[in-house]
Design an enzyme around this catalytic site. Structure first.
Site, mmCIF file in Angstrom:
data_model
loop_
_atom_site.group_PDB
_atom_site.id
_atom_site.type_symbol
_atom_site.label_atom_id
_atom_site.label_comp_id
_atom_site.label_asym_id
_atom_site.label_seq_id
_atom_site.Cartn_x
_atom_site.Cartn_y
_atom_site.Cartn_z
ATOM 1 N N ASN A 37 45.560 43.216 35.188
ATOM 2 C CA ASN A 37 44.645 44.307 34.406
ATOM 3 C C ASN A 37 44.769 45.597 34.981
ATOM 4 O OD1 ASN A 37 43.113 44.732 32.274
ATOM 5 N ND2 ASN A 37 41.152 43.806 32.907
ATOM 6 N N HIS A 122 30.626 32.555 29.056
ATOM 7 C CA HIS A 122 29.808 33.605 29.417
ATOM 8 C C HIS A 122 28.699 34.007 28.569
ATOM 9 C CE1 HIS A 122 33.094 36.010 32.064
ATOM 10 N NE2 HIS A 122 33.140 34.759 32.190
ATOM 11 N N ARG A 147 27.967 30.744 32.730
ATOM 12 C CA ARG A 147 27.833 31.980 33.701
ATOM 13 C C ARG A 147 26.713 32.999 32.827
ATOM 14 N NH1 ARG A 147 31.911 36.982 35.158
ATOM 15 N NH2 ARG A 147 30.976 38.100 33.368
ATOM 16 N N TYR A 159 27.547 45.447 34.311
ATOM 17 C CA TYR A 159 28.694 44.729 34.291
ATOM 18 C C TYR A 159 28.569 43.382 33.453
ATOM 19 C CZ TYR A 159 31.844 41.082 35.590
ATOM 20 O OH TYR A 159 32.764 39.790 35.196
ATOM 21 N N ASP A 210 27.760 36.301 38.436
ATOM 22 C CA ASP A 210 28.877 37.192 39.087
ATOM 23 C C ASP A 210 28.235 38.464 39.436
ATOM 24 O OD1 ASP A 210 31.088 38.563 39.851
ATOM 25 O OD2 ASP A 210 32.155 38.037 37.873
ATOM 26 N N HIS A 212 29.705 40.625 41.164
ATOM 27 C CA HIS A 212 31.177 41.543 40.988
ATOM 28 C C HIS A 212 30.970 42.435 42.149
ATOM 29 C CE1 HIS A 212 34.203 43.183 38.233
ATOM 30 N NE2 HIS A 212 34.158 42.204 37.836
ATOM 31 N N GLU A 236 28.916 34.831 42.643
ATOM 32 C CA GLU A 236 30.197 34.865 42.684
ATOM 33 C C GLU A 236 30.374 36.269 43.275
ATOM 34 O OE1 GLU A 236 32.174 34.280 38.825
ATOM 35 O OE2 GLU A 236 33.702 35.952 39.163
ATOM 36 N N GLU A 262 38.972 35.968 43.039
ATOM 37 C CA GLU A 262 39.654 36.270 41.834
ATOM 38 C C GLU A 262 40.590 37.589 42.065
ATOM 39 O OE1 GLU A 262 36.222 37.177 39.159
ATOM 40 O OE2 GLU A 262 36.763 39.335 39.220
ATOM 41 N N ARG A 283 38.272 30.999 44.114
ATOM 42 C CA ARG A 283 38.773 31.564 42.679
ATOM 43 C C ARG A 283 39.984 32.028 42.403
ATOM 44 N NH1 ARG A 283 35.833 32.265 38.428
ATOM 45 N NH2 ARG A 283 36.261 34.485 38.338
ATOM 46 N N HIS A 312 39.580 31.757 38.398
ATOM 47 C CA HIS A 312 39.412 33.235 37.289
ATOM 48 C C HIS A 312 40.006 32.484 36.169
ATOM 49 C CE1 HIS A 312 39.936 37.667 36.838
ATOM 50 N NE2 HIS A 312 39.064 37.223 36.370
ATOM 51 N N ASP A 316 41.801 38.614 30.636
ATOM 52 C CA ASP A 316 42.913 39.675 31.024
ATOM 53 C C ASP A 316 44.078 38.463 31.456
ATOM 54 O OD1 ASP A 316 40.297 39.738 32.762
ATOM 55 O OD2 ASP A 316 41.944 40.305 34.227
ATOM 56 N N GLU A 339 36.847 28.771 34.735
ATOM 57 C CA GLU A 339 36.318 30.049 33.960
ATOM 58 C C GLU A 339 37.179 29.950 32.579
ATOM 59 O OE1 GLU A 339 36.522 33.900 35.392
ATOM 60 O OE2 GLU A 339 35.000 34.501 34.019
ATOM 61 N N TRP A 402 32.922 48.514 41.516
ATOM 62 C CA TRP A 402 32.730 48.050 40.157
ATOM 63 C C TRP A 402 32.756 46.851 39.963
ATOM 64 C CZ3 TRP A 402 35.709 45.451 36.531
ATOM 65 C CH2 TRP A 402 35.267 45.279 35.292
HETATM 66 C C1 GCO Z 1 35.265 37.322 35.910
HETATM 67 C C2 GCO Z 1 35.875 38.696 36.364
HETATM 68 C C3 GCO Z 1 36.452 39.623 35.415
HETATM 69 C C4 GCO Z 1 36.998 40.720 35.786
HETATM 70 C C5 GCO Z 1 38.179 41.313 35.176
HETATM 71 C C6 GCO Z 1 38.780 42.347 35.794
HETATM 72 O O1 GCO Z 1 34.738 36.789 36.853
HETATM 73 O O2 GCO Z 1 35.610 36.782 34.975
HETATM 74 O O3 GCO Z 1 35.180 39.232 37.332
HETATM 75 O O4 GCO Z 1 35.446 39.723 34.067
HETATM 76 O O5 GCO Z 1 36.067 41.697 35.949
HETATM 77 O O6 GCO Z 1 39.160 40.004 35.350
HETATM 78 O O7 GCO Z 1 40.126 42.551 35.321
HETATM 79 MG MG MG Z 2 34.360 37.577 38.681
#
Ligand code: GCO
Ligand code: MG
Length: 402
Positions: A37, A122, A147, A159, A210, A212, A236, A262, A283, A312, A316, A339, A402
């Site tokens: 991605n 999600h 999630r 996020y 998550d 993140h 996560e 991930e 993941r 993951h 994407d 996921e 991020w």
């Molecule tokens: C998740 C991930 C995604 C990522 C994304 C970035 O747990 O699904 O964190 O949401 O942010 O795959 O390209």
């Molecule tokens: Mg994630």
């Protein structure tokens, strides 16, 4: 069974995907996902310019040898671009192997270890009321694991919270958009959200969250401790995982299970996390961690240390990756969760596939190979569009993860 053609297909049915399609001299085809991605064209070039010329004429049945040829042969080992390119070749070769054997790939991996693959969806919204409604929607759809991501009061965006509830896509602009983050606001708000969700839905629904990559280890320890009464299945990416030692600090403070991986490209990114039992779920995915061959190796290492899989499955990752993931998920002994973010109708049309969702489980296709393909004519109607992932700054302007 020689490879006679290898096509790299870049398409954007709503979001960008890179796919490798291999063709053999006896007419078999195989597909592999190569989507990274925000950096799609780097992998497309790696494949087109450096890998495809070495594939033509190779024996398609030699999966392990081809993996090592691409890995050791590059000299420059590891890294997401290299490992995603290798993953695409590996996945396409497993697809071909399954078709040649007349079996779904999971049979070649040892057959079924379970009846279905438990997936999580999600649920996300700005407000707690919105979150509760979204969790209820997933429960109604049959999900056994959800999630939960909520907006944080005082932050304009958060996020994981999106306008379109089913098809979250953070890569939203050619030049990265900028978000603002506050750890203080997040830590003050999040435990209360989970208290309400747990209260409303009872003890049996699996809840995940998550982070993140946004906290320091001690902040993550605090969050994990404050979430313990709400019995999460996992927290996560609590902290960026380059510093694997730092997970020890989190472990000293909380029994909330941890899922990481991930963004990992291979077994060397998670070796310490697994062998020191610093995580509970790994993941890593087919597309970013070297394909079915290499991910199987990671899961086998994890099994020795009672670490389970939690691959993951964001949008994407294309339906080609999801198909491959499901064959592994259904076969390995130490599966945890998968996921599952639904793809849009446009994406599903470009990638016809045989996996299906029923009652909280995904089921891999039963046809020979991976049970997924790419409609190249349709794909050609959706040209590539530059799209980058956002960046994040603290309220004072400091760049943050991020
Ligand atoms: C998740 C991930 C995604 C990522 C994304 C970035 O747990 O699904 O964190 O949401 O942010 O795959 O390209
Ligand atoms: Mg994630």
């Amino acid at each position: 069974m020689k490879i006679v053609d290898a096509r790299v297909i870049v398409t954007c049915p709503g979001r960008n995907f890179v796919t490798l399609k291999l063709v053999t001299d006896d007419g078999l085809t195989g597909v592999g996902d190569a989507t990274l991605n925000g950096r799609e064209l780097a992998v497309a070039s790696y494949l087109r310019d450096h890998v495809v010329p070495t594939l033509i004429g190779r024996d398609a049945s030699r999966i392990e040898d081809t993996w090592n040829y691409l890995y050791k042969g590059a000299y420059w080992r590891r890294g997401p671009v290299t490992m995603t390119a290798i993953a695409a070749v590996d996945t396409a070769l497993w697809d071909i192997k399954g078709k040649a054997a007349g079996m779904p790939v999971y049979q070649l991996l040892g057959g079924r270890s379970r009846e279905g693959v438990t997936v999580y969806g999600h649920a996300n919204a700005e407000t707690v009321e919105g979150v509760l409604a979204e969790v209820a929607r997933y429960v109604d759809l049959g999900y056994k694991a959800v999630r939960v991501q909520a907006g944080v009061p005082g932050l304009a965006t958060t996020y994981g919270v999106s306008g379109d509830k089913m098809f979250y896509e953070p890569a939203d602009a050619a030049v990265p958009t900028e978000a603002v983050w506050s750890t203080e606001r997040y830590l003050a708000h999040t435990p209360g959200v989970f208290a309400q969700v747990r209260d409303e839905f009872g003890p049996n629904l699996k809840l995940l969250h998550d982070v993140h990559h946004r906290l320091t280890p001690i902040e993550a320890g605090r969050l994990g401790k404050s979430l313990e009464p709400h019995a999460l299945t996992w927290m996560e990416d609590p902290t960026p995982a380059e510093l694997q030692d730092s997970l020890r600090l989190i472990r000293q403070h909380t029994t909330t299970p941890i899922a990481i991986g991930e963004i990992f490209s291979g077994i060397w990114d998670c070796q310490q996390l697994i062998t020191e039992q610093l995580i509970d779920y790994i993941r890593a995915t087919v597309v970013h961690a070297g394909g079915i061959t290499h991910l199987r190796r990671i899961f086998d290492l994890a099994a020795l240390y009672q670490v389970r899989s939690g691959s993951h499955g964001a949008t994407d990752l294309s339906p080609v990756c999801m198909s491959a993931a499901l064959h592994l998920d259904v076969a390995i002994p130490n599966f945890g969760l998968q996921e599952y973010m639904r793809h849009t109708a446009e994406t599903d049309a470009v990638f016809p596939h045989g996996y299906h969702f029923a009652d909280g489980y995904l089921h891999p296709a039963e046809e020979p190979g991976l049970g997924v393909d790419i409609d190249e004519d349709l794909a050609a109607q959706y040209p590539y569009r530059p799209a980058a992932l956002p960046v994040n700054r603290l309220e004072d302007g400091t760049l943050h993860s991020w």
